[in-house]
Design a protein around this motif. Structure first.
Motif, short mmCIF file in Angstrom:
data_model
loop_
_atom_site.label_atom_id
_atom_site.label_comp_id
_atom_site.label_asym_id
_atom_site.label_seq_id
_atom_site.Cartn_x
_atom_site.Cartn_y
_atom_site.Cartn_z
N GLY A 16 64.04 36.48 53.76
CA GLY A 16 63.49 37.23 52.64
C GLY A 16 64.13 38.59 52.51
O GLY A 16 64.88 38.87 51.58
N VAL A 17 63.86 39.48 53.46
CA VAL A 17 64.48 40.81 53.54
C VAL A 17 64.40 41.55 52.20
O VAL A 17 65.39 42.11 51.73
N GLY A 18 63.22 41.55 51.59
CA GLY A 18 63.01 42.29 50.35
C GLY A 18 62.31 43.61 50.61
O GLY A 18 62.44 44.20 51.69
N SER A 19 61.52 44.05 49.64
CA SER A 19 60.89 45.37 49.72
C SER A 19 59.93 45.50 50.90
O SER A 19 59.79 46.58 51.48
N VAL A 20 59.27 44.40 51.28
CA VAL A 20 58.32 44.47 52.39
C VAL A 20 59.02 44.80 53.71
O VAL A 20 58.39 45.25 54.66
N CYS A 21 60.33 44.58 53.76
CA CYS A 21 61.09 44.83 54.99
C CYS A 21 61.72 46.22 55.03
O CYS A 21 62.37 46.58 56.02
N GLU A 22 61.54 47.01 53.99
CA GLU A 22 62.16 48.32 53.95
C GLU A 22 61.53 49.31 54.92
O GLU A 22 62.21 49.99 55.67
N ILE A 23 60.21 49.41 54.90
CA ILE A 23 59.51 50.41 55.70
C ILE A 23 58.48 49.78 56.62
O ILE A 23 58.40 50.09 57.81
N LYS A 24 57.68 48.87 56.08
CA LYS A 24 56.48 48.39 56.77
C LYS A 24 56.76 47.43 57.92
O LYS A 24 56.20 47.58 59.00
N SER A 25 57.59 46.44 57.69
CA SER A 25 57.64 45.32 58.63
C SER A 25 58.88 45.28 59.51
O SER A 25 58.78 45.46 60.73
N LEU A 26 60.02 45.03 58.93
CA LEU A 26 61.20 44.80 59.76
C LEU A 26 61.59 46.01 60.61
O LEU A 26 61.97 45.82 61.78
N PRO A 27 61.52 47.24 60.11
CA PRO A 27 61.83 48.38 61.00
C PRO A 27 60.93 48.43 62.22
O PRO A 27 61.37 48.79 63.32
N GLY A 28 59.66 48.08 62.05
CA GLY A 28 58.76 48.05 63.20
C GLY A 28 59.14 47.00 64.21
O GLY A 28 58.82 47.12 65.40
N ILE A 29 59.82 45.96 63.75
CA ILE A 29 60.29 44.90 64.64
C ILE A 29 61.56 45.31 65.35
O ILE A 29 61.67 45.24 66.58
N TYR A 30 62.57 45.76 64.58
CA TYR A 30 63.86 46.02 65.21
C TYR A 30 63.89 47.29 66.06
O TYR A 30 64.79 47.49 66.86
N LYS A 31 62.88 48.15 65.92
CA LYS A 31 62.84 49.35 66.75
C LYS A 31 62.24 49.08 68.14
O LYS A 31 62.28 49.94 69.01
N ASN A 32 61.68 47.91 68.31
CA ASN A 32 61.13 47.53 69.62
C ASN A 32 62.30 47.21 70.56
O ASN A 32 63.12 46.34 70.25
N PRO A 33 62.40 47.87 71.71
CA PRO A 33 63.54 47.65 72.61
C PRO A 33 63.61 46.25 73.19
O PRO A 33 64.66 45.83 73.67
N ARG A 34 62.50 45.51 73.14
CA ARG A 34 62.48 44.14 73.67
C ARG A 34 62.95 43.12 72.62
O ARG A 34 63.09 41.93 72.92
N VAL A 35 63.17 43.59 71.38
CA VAL A 35 63.46 42.68 70.28
C VAL A 35 64.92 42.77 69.86
O VAL A 35 65.51 43.85 69.81
N SER A 36 65.49 41.62 69.53
CA SER A 36 66.83 41.56 68.96
C SER A 36 66.76 40.79 67.64
O SER A 36 66.38 39.62 67.62
N VAL A 37 67.07 41.46 66.53
CA VAL A 37 67.10 40.79 65.23
C VAL A 37 68.46 40.11 65.11
O VAL A 37 69.48 40.75 64.86
N VAL A 38 68.47 38.81 65.30
CA VAL A 38 69.73 38.08 65.42
C VAL A 38 70.21 37.49 64.10
O VAL A 38 71.38 37.13 63.98
N ALA A 39 69.32 37.38 63.11
CA ALA A 39 69.73 36.74 61.85
C ALA A 39 68.87 37.23 60.69
O ALA A 39 67.67 37.47 60.84
N LEU A 40 69.50 37.34 59.53
CA LEU A 40 68.82 37.72 58.30
C LEU A 40 69.23 36.76 57.19
O LEU A 40 70.39 36.35 57.11
N ALA A 41 68.28 36.41 56.33
CA ALA A 41 68.58 35.49 55.24
C ALA A 41 67.98 36.01 53.94
O ALA A 41 66.82 36.42 53.89
N ARG A 42 68.78 35.97 52.88
CA ARG A 42 68.31 36.31 51.54
C ARG A 42 69.24 35.64 50.53
O ARG A 42 70.46 35.59 50.74
N ARG A 43 68.69 35.14 49.46
CA ARG A 43 69.51 34.45 48.47
C ARG A 43 70.57 35.36 47.87
O ARG A 43 71.70 34.95 47.62
N ASP A 44 70.20 36.61 47.61
CA ASP A 44 71.08 37.58 46.95
C ASP A 44 71.99 38.24 47.98
O ASP A 44 71.55 39.08 48.77
#
Length: 221
Positions: A16-44
């Motif tokens: 998805g990686v749309g507006s919900v991922c700008e501030i609220k969700s994905l930054p909170g995930i990728y800032k966790n040192p135990r987490v690795s964001v390995v893949a992103l998918a979006r049609r555009d």
């Protein structure tokens, strides 16, 4: 969800990686040192490239674009999981419009991937129920994160025990960003076939979840 060991990594793929991922969700995930964001998918493709350019912490993620980008990401995550001998966790965050939540979540379950899905889980309760049998070796969680915000934790642990029996609840919800205008009318939130019910499904689902969490379980809606 099983708690990973201190040496393991939580590998996350986001669809998805749309507006919900700008501030609220994905930054909170990728800032966790135990987490690795390995893949992103979006049609555009252009929109996804723009997101990555503004969020350098996901610059090393494998990118999937086009109409099958979600399925391609799930296949990629499944292969990573099958080849992993280190006991790491694999989670797919589904942040697409509601009409595609169920199909993406179902694929995650079928492939043994944990799924963190944006709310509401699907367009109707029946399709939600059909999802659950797919998660026999992994977990499905709907993103009702607000119950864990400090103010709601305080209400539940400090406020409610002091006020006695609650016999009724009235909720008034106002948000300027959801004011109805011509531009907003064209957003998928207002397309019932895509969102399931407009603002009631989009914002109202949070309200129902909070009331259920604080005072539930609800017996009838």
């Amino acid at each position: 969800m099983a708690i990973p060991s201190s040496s393991s990594v939580v590998n996350v793929g986001c669809i998805g990686v749309g507006s919900v991922c700008e501030i609220k969700s994905l930054p909170g995930i990728y800032k966790n040192p135990r987490v690795s964001v390995v893949a992103l998918a979006r049609r555009d493709e252009a929109a996804l490239s723009d997101y990555v350019s503004r969020h350098p912490m996901v610059s090393s993620s494998t990118l999937f674009t086009g109409s099958k980008s979600g399925k391609d990401l799930i296949s990629f995550m499944t292969k990573m999981k099958e080849e992993d001998e280190g006991g790491n966790q694999y989670i797919v965050y589904v942040a697409t419009p509601v009409s595609t939540h169920a199909s993406m979540a179902e694929l995650c379950g079928e492939n043994g991937l944990h799924c963190y899905c944006e709310k509401p889980l699907s367009l109707d309760s029946q399709s939600c129920q059909t999802l659950l049998p797919n998660f026999t070796t992994s977990n499905l969680y709907c993103a009702y994160y607000r119950r864990y915000l400090p103010k709601f934790v305080s209400i539940k642990t400090i406020g409610l025990p002091k006020i006695g029996e609650v016999t009724g609840v009235m909720v008034t919800l106002r948000q300027r960003r959801h004011k109805m205008d011509e531009d907003r009318k064209r957003h998928w939130h207002f397309d019932k076939e895509v969102s399931g019910g407009g603002l009631v499904m989009d914002l109202g689902s949070h309200v129902f979840d909070i009331v259920d969490h604080l005072l539930g379980p609800m017996l009838d809606v």
